[in-house]
Design a protein around this motif. Sequence first.
Motif, PDB file in Angstrom:
ATOM      1  N   LEU A   1     -13.662  -3.261 -34.223  1.00 36.62           N
ATOM      2  CA  LEU A   1     -12.392  -3.027 -34.376  1.00 36.62           C
ATOM      3  C   LEU A   1     -11.602  -2.072 -33.484  1.00 36.62           C
ATOM      4  O   LEU A   1     -10.556  -2.422 -32.683  1.00 36.62           O
ATOM      5  N   GLU A   2     -12.386  -1.204 -32.679  1.00 40.51           N
ATOM      6  CA  GLU A   2     -12.175  -0.107 -31.933  1.00 40.51           C
ATOM      7  C   GLU A   2     -11.914  -1.218 -30.360  1.00 40.51           C
ATOM      8  O   GLU A   2     -10.816  -1.000 -29.549  1.00 40.51           O
ATOM      9  N   VAL A   3     -12.681  -1.813 -30.067  1.00 37.36           N
ATOM     10  CA  VAL A   3     -12.773  -2.802 -29.022  1.00 37.36           C
ATOM     11  C   VAL A   3     -11.426  -3.648 -29.015  1.00 37.36           C
ATOM     12  O   VAL A   3     -10.739  -3.629 -27.995  1.00 37.36           O
ATOM     13  N   GLN A   4     -11.022  -4.228 -30.286  1.00 39.73           N
ATOM     14  CA  GLN A   4     -10.017  -4.892 -30.395  1.00 39.73           C
ATOM     15  C   GLN A   4      -8.496  -4.115 -30.132  1.00 39.73           C
ATOM     16  O   GLN A   4      -7.488  -4.422 -29.474  1.00 39.73           O
TER      17      GLN A   4
ATOM     18  N   HIS B   1       0.384  -2.466 -26.311  1.00 37.22           N
ATOM     19  CA  HIS B   1       1.206  -1.683 -27.274  1.00 37.22           C
ATOM     20  C   HIS B   1       0.663  -0.398 -27.280  1.00 37.22           C
ATOM     21  O   HIS B   1       0.254   0.189 -27.857  1.00 37.22           O
ATOM     22  N   PRO B   2       1.463   0.466 -25.978  1.00 41.46           N
ATOM     23  CA  PRO B   2       1.062   1.722 -26.003  1.00 41.46           C
ATOM     24  C   PRO B   2       1.592   2.715 -27.016  1.00 41.46           C
ATOM     25  O   PRO B   2       1.032   3.783 -27.292  1.00 41.46           O
ATOM     26  N   GLU B   3       2.495   2.235 -28.071  1.00 43.37           N
ATOM     27  CA  GLU B   3       2.887   2.936 -29.125  1.00 43.37           C
ATOM     28  C   GLU B   3       2.034   2.935 -30.121  1.00 43.37           C
ATOM     29  O   GLU B   3       2.073   3.609 -31.129  1.00 43.37           O
ATOM     30  N   LEU B   4       0.623   1.994 -30.177  1.00 48.05           N
ATOM     31  CA  LEU B   4      -0.125   2.206 -31.034  1.00 48.05           C
ATOM     32  C   LEU B   4      -0.927   3.466 -31.406  1.00 48.05           C
ATOM     33  O   LEU B   4      -1.116   3.988 -30.487  1.00 48.05           O
ATOM     34  N   ARG B   5      -0.698   4.146 -32.746  1.00 50.22           N
ATOM     35  CA  ARG B   5      -1.206   5.262 -32.802  1.00 50.22           C
ATOM     36  C   ARG B   5      -2.661   5.363 -33.989  1.00 50.22           C
ATOM     37  O   ARG B   5      -2.867   4.438 -34.820  1.00 50.22           O
TER      38      ARG B   5
ATOM     39  N   ILE C   1      -4.689  -8.308 -36.316  1.00 48.49           N
ATOM     40  CA  ILE C   1      -4.273  -6.890 -36.452  1.00 48.49           C
ATOM     41  C   ILE C   1      -2.787  -6.702 -36.174  1.00 48.49           C
ATOM     42  O   ILE C   1      -2.204  -5.980 -37.052  1.00 48.49           O
ATOM     43  N   LEU C   2      -2.017  -7.309 -35.302  1.00 51.67           N
ATOM     44  CA  LEU C   2      -0.807  -7.075 -35.168  1.00 51.67           C
ATOM     45  C   LEU C   2       0.249  -7.707 -36.152  1.00 51.67           C
ATOM     46  O   LEU C   2       0.996  -6.780 -36.749  1.00 51.67           O
TER      47      LEU C   2
ATOM     48  N   ASP D   1      -8.480  -1.293 -28.470  1.00 56.44           N
ATOM     49  CA  ASP D   1      -8.275  -0.632 -27.141  1.00 56.44           C
ATOM     50  C   ASP D   1      -7.588  -1.707 -26.236  1.00 56.44           C
ATOM     51  O   ASP D   1      -6.938  -1.342 -25.220  1.00 56.44           O
ATOM     52  N   SER D   2      -7.976  -2.967 -26.400  1.00 55.63           N
ATOM     53  CA  SER D   2      -7.303  -4.174 -25.834  1.00 55.63           C
ATOM     54  C   SER D   2      -5.616  -4.203 -26.062  1.00 55.63           C
ATOM     55  O   SER D   2      -4.964  -4.322 -25.339  1.00 55.63           O
ATOM     56  N   LEU D   3      -5.657  -3.917 -27.563  1.00 51.94           N
ATOM     57  CA  LEU D   3      -4.092  -3.950 -27.940  1.00 51.94           C
ATOM     58  C   LEU D   3      -3.360  -2.812 -27.409  1.00 51.94           C
ATOM     59  O   LEU D   3      -2.157  -2.840 -27.077  1.00 51.94           O
TER      60      LEU D   3
END
Length: 315
Positions: free
Chosen positions: A33-36, A44-48, A7-8, A38-40
């Motif tokens: 995908l949502e589980v992954q 990476h709090p900037e993930l949107r 994903i990254l 949430d973990s990311l």
Amino acid sequence: MEKKSQILEILSDGGWHDREQLSAQLGISGSELEVQLDSLRRSHPELRQVPELGICLPREPQRYDRRLLEALAGGPVEVFDTIGSTNDAARELFEQGAPHGAAALADQQTAGRGRMGRSFVSPSGTGIYVSVLLTTPAALENAHLVTPAAAVVTAGILERFTRAEIGIKWVNDLFCRGKKISGILTEAVVREGKPAGIIVGTGINFATPPELLPAEMAGSLREDLMPGASRNEVAAAMVREMRDTLPELVRSRSFLPEYRRRSILLGRLVRVLPVGQESYEATAESIDEEAALVVDCQGRKIRLQTGEVSIRVFE
């Protein structure tokens, strides 16, 4: 390669990716995908994630993204890299027939201004400089309440994205830890000799480093930002709430209890600086139903609707 790393790698381009296409590319379900994701987010709090746009890991979280801004704001936002003043840009939008809620946002201002004709330093990349056009009857009929109501709206938004406690200095300045971090300038626009709109301009020292701050009393929210907090989200919230929430606040006057609660003046000795008159010392006593400041000067009650109040000499 584990899914998070995949994903990254996919998101490393900094662009927006359709959720369903990303699931298919990874060979996993939407729920997985949502589980992954949430973990990311923990690293990476900037993930949107935005329903209209998809999923993004921005390369520069503080850089303005017009598509994201408009999706979050729920309406158009004119975005400028550099401009003289966003209030002037909003005035031009009004002249072009823009509707209630039209907004101008800049990365940098070269001629930003505050009350009393003062300049407002507006460096690039770190501040939020946004102006919103209001044309509803509720705003126009209660124009004198727009600035204090806008201060309450702005304080509430900033506290959602920071660990800060925001106070208000009558009538238009926001303070954090004894430093000014935001100012509001409202200006009327006229058509055929009658008020037809109000521009609410707000400047916020959002992530401004100390070396770019102009004066001793200026501060920044830089050290108080929540992980992942971005200018895009705060600016979009400003546009949305000034457009949708502020007119009802001024009509009902329901912002006044919070305006009083956030006041950093009440009960304190202040210096009153009336326009064109000599200054004097007084005690800030109350804020009335018209958002005027009532001060006590040697037993005489004085109601202030204009002018300025200083607390600096008493700190």
